[in-house]
Design an enzyme around this catalytic site. Sequence first.
Site, mmCIF file in Angstrom:
data_model
loop_
_atom_site.group_PDB
_atom_site.id
_atom_site.type_symbol
_atom_site.label_atom_id
_atom_site.label_comp_id
_atom_site.label_asym_id
_atom_site.label_seq_id
_atom_site.Cartn_x
_atom_site.Cartn_y
_atom_site.Cartn_z
ATOM 1 N N HIS A 287 50.894 40.727 37.601
ATOM 2 C CA HIS A 287 50.894 41.312 38.947
ATOM 3 C C HIS A 287 50.504 42.794 38.896
ATOM 4 C CE1 HIS A 287 53.508 37.714 39.728
ATOM 5 N NE2 HIS A 287 52.712 37.661 40.772
ATOM 6 N N SER B 201 55.361 41.380 37.137
ATOM 7 C CA SER B 201 54.937 40.971 35.791
ATOM 8 C C SER B 201 53.718 41.805 35.410
ATOM 9 C CB SER B 201 54.542 39.486 35.763
ATOM 10 O OG SER B 201 53.309 39.307 36.437
ATOM 11 N N LYS C 266 46.825 43.302 38.997
ATOM 12 C CA LYS C 266 46.263 43.196 40.361
ATOM 13 C C LYS C 266 46.448 44.511 41.120
ATOM 14 C CE LYS C 266 45.100 38.784 40.572
ATOM 15 N NZ LYS C 266 43.709 38.358 40.765
HETATM 16 N N1 LIG Z 1 46.425 29.822 42.273
HETATM 17 C C1 LIG Z 1 47.273 30.577 42.985
HETATM 18 O O1 LIG Z 1 48.320 30.132 43.443
HETATM 19 C C2 LIG Z 1 46.914 32.017 43.272
HETATM 20 C C3 LIG Z 1 47.775 32.776 44.077
HETATM 21 C C4 LIG Z 1 47.471 34.103 44.356
HETATM 22 C C5 LIG Z 1 46.319 34.670 43.818
HETATM 23 N N2 LIG Z 1 45.504 33.919 43.027
HETATM 24 C C6 LIG Z 1 44.305 34.560 42.453
HETATM 25 O O2 LIG Z 1 43.158 33.786 42.731
HETATM 26 C C7 LIG Z 1 42.260 33.832 41.623
HETATM 27 C C8 LIG Z 1 41.923 32.416 41.201
HETATM 28 O O3 LIG Z 1 43.112 31.728 40.832
HETATM 29 P P1 LIG Z 1 43.029 30.255 40.261
HETATM 30 O O4 LIG Z 1 44.336 29.611 40.505
HETATM 31 O O5 LIG Z 1 41.792 29.608 40.733
HETATM 32 O O6 LIG Z 1 42.912 30.561 38.695
HETATM 33 P P2 LIG Z 1 42.162 29.714 37.575
HETATM 34 O O7 LIG Z 1 42.696 30.189 36.277
HETATM 35 O O8 LIG Z 1 42.222 28.257 37.868
HETATM 36 O O9 LIG Z 1 40.640 30.192 37.746
HETATM 37 C C9 LIG Z 1 40.182 31.430 37.279
HETATM 38 C C10 LIG Z 1 38.820 31.189 36.647
HETATM 39 O O10 LIG Z 1 38.304 32.433 36.188
HETATM 40 C C11 LIG Z 1 37.754 32.260 34.892
HETATM 41 N N3 LIG Z 1 37.845 33.559 34.211
HETATM 42 C C12 LIG Z 1 38.958 34.240 33.868
HETATM 43 N N4 LIG Z 1 38.638 35.395 33.253
HETATM 44 C C13 LIG Z 1 37.274 35.439 33.206
HETATM 45 C C14 LIG Z 1 36.340 36.379 32.686
HETATM 46 N N5 LIG Z 1 36.736 37.496 32.074
HETATM 47 N N6 LIG Z 1 35.012 36.101 32.817
HETATM 48 C C15 LIG Z 1 34.595 34.973 33.420
HETATM 49 N N7 LIG Z 1 35.437 34.036 33.933
HETATM 50 C C16 LIG Z 1 36.769 34.280 33.821
HETATM 51 C C17 LIG Z 1 38.594 31.158 34.257
HETATM 52 O O11 LIG Z 1 37.905 30.476 33.229
HETATM 53 C C18 LIG Z 1 38.898 30.257 35.455
HETATM 54 O O12 LIG Z 1 37.949 29.218 35.584
HETATM 55 C C19 LIG Z 1 42.958 34.648 40.536
HETATM 56 O O13 LIG Z 1 42.470 35.960 40.547
HETATM 57 C C20 LIG Z 1 44.404 34.622 40.947
HETATM 58 O O14 LIG Z 1 45.076 35.765 40.519
HETATM 59 C C21 LIG Z 1 45.769 32.602 42.746
#
Ligand SMILES: NC(=O)c1ccc[n+]([C@@H]2O[C@H](COP(=O)([O-])OP(=O)(O)OC[C@H]3O[C@@H](n4cnc5c(N)ncnc54)[C@H](O)[C@@H]3O)[C@@H](O)[C@H]2O)c1
Length: 387
Positions: free
Chosen positions: A182, A179, A185
């Site tokens: 992805h 996507s 990343k």
């Molecule tokens: N949740 C999953 O299953 C999962 C799996 C693999 C990887 N990840 C990675 O882990 C990380 C966290 O995931 P999550 O589930 O906690 O996501 P989430 O959306 O709950 O948390 C991300 C946080 O980052 C903040 N944010 C986003 N863009 C921002 C910016 N430009 N400036 C300041 N703050 C910003 C958002 O407000 C949010 O609070 C992500 O990078 C995600 O890609 C998550």
Amino acid sequence: MRILVAGGDGFCGWPTALYLSVQGHEVLIVDNFSRRRWDEELGTESLTRISGLDARIARWRELTGREIKTAVGDLAEERFAYEVVAGFRPDALVHFAEQRSAPYSMIDRSHAVFTQVNNVVGTLNLLFAIGEVSPDCHLIKLGTMGEYGTPNIDIEEGYITIEHKGRTDTLPYPKQPGSFYHLSKVHDSHNIMFACRTWGLKATDLNQGVVYNVETGETASDPVLTNRYDYDGIFGTALNRFCAQAANGDQITVYGQGGQTRGFIDIRDTVRCIELAANNPPEPGEFRVFNQFTEQWSVLQLARLVEKVARSLDLEPDLVHLANPRVEKETHYYNAANTRLMDLGLKPHLLDEETVERLLLTAMENRDRIHPETFAPQVDWRRPHYG
Ligand SMILES: NC(=O)c1ccc[n+]([C@@H]2O[C@H](COP(=O)([O-])OP(=O)(O)OC[C@H]3O[C@@H](n4cnc5c(N)ncnc54)[C@H](O)[C@@H]3O)[C@@H](O)[C@H]2O)c1
């Protein structure tokens, strides 16, 4: 250590900030609350009632006497990113702050552009800020197992040794992201690797699997500290959606055949992995990659597990297959390496019926907060929209 947790108001970031605070680290949470705004845009909300960041921090202080600092702003905005790094001068910077939904990035052109600008520019800003003012800072960056796709060979941890026409080299493992999220990343990984090679920065790219479960010991210790529980068709992961569907008396909807297999990790292990990475930094110039998942499940296996546990709670969900809105293989080989965090001491919590029962009970307790209209897939991978 002085640890900056970027995205510390989110699902992974909030429990990580608390866990690092308990370990005695000085924590600064940085967030712009965009995740809460995306809920409003999409007409959904966390299944659990989550408090605002100020209330969360105040309750943490009351309960533990520990201070967590906060800085509210957008890391894709150049001045803010620089000032927050220059002001705090972290020993480690844990970077969760990205738009993390694959379907959100596939809604239309503007959501794809936003996702890539937010994620790639935010990470670039942090790299330049670290490089100029805090070059000893260890960047701990959340990537995803989805960067690799589903190749027909074993997935290694970041690198693969290839023999080609009689010569051998160890090279970045090929990426086949599914996507525009992805892809963002993958772009991040390349930018970070380049910054390590060129400026001597040190970074760990954590290719995380799908995170399940909701609470850690810290977030469960008080209702104001409760973590978020996303279940909708855009931000909810399959397991959460299946639990919410079953709790609401709806069908469990599997996309396609359900043979799509991925790596998974409990949120309690996510926070521990971050600590392990922080306590064991790489050498200057090293771009280190860990696959951060503990077990592999197919979508259909998860659906059957939820169905079974739901029936033991007197729920009667039917399991149905929907046309897959995504473009992905539905039966495929999948075997990914994940030994490096275990070697550092990770002791995994594995997904069992007890955890699924807890997820189902949480969904049943919060049934009035379920928006069933958000279960259905709303984004079609095959149809680009110039929106
Ligand atoms: N949740 C999953 O299953 C999962 C799996 C693999 C990887 N990840 C990675 O882990 C990380 C966290 O995931 P999550 O589930 O906690 O996501 P989430 O959306 O709950 O948390 C991300 C946080 O980052 C903040 N944010 C986003 N863009 C921002 C910016 N430009 N400036 C300041 N703050 C910003 C958002 O407000 C949010 O609070 C992500 O990078 C995600 O890609 C998550």
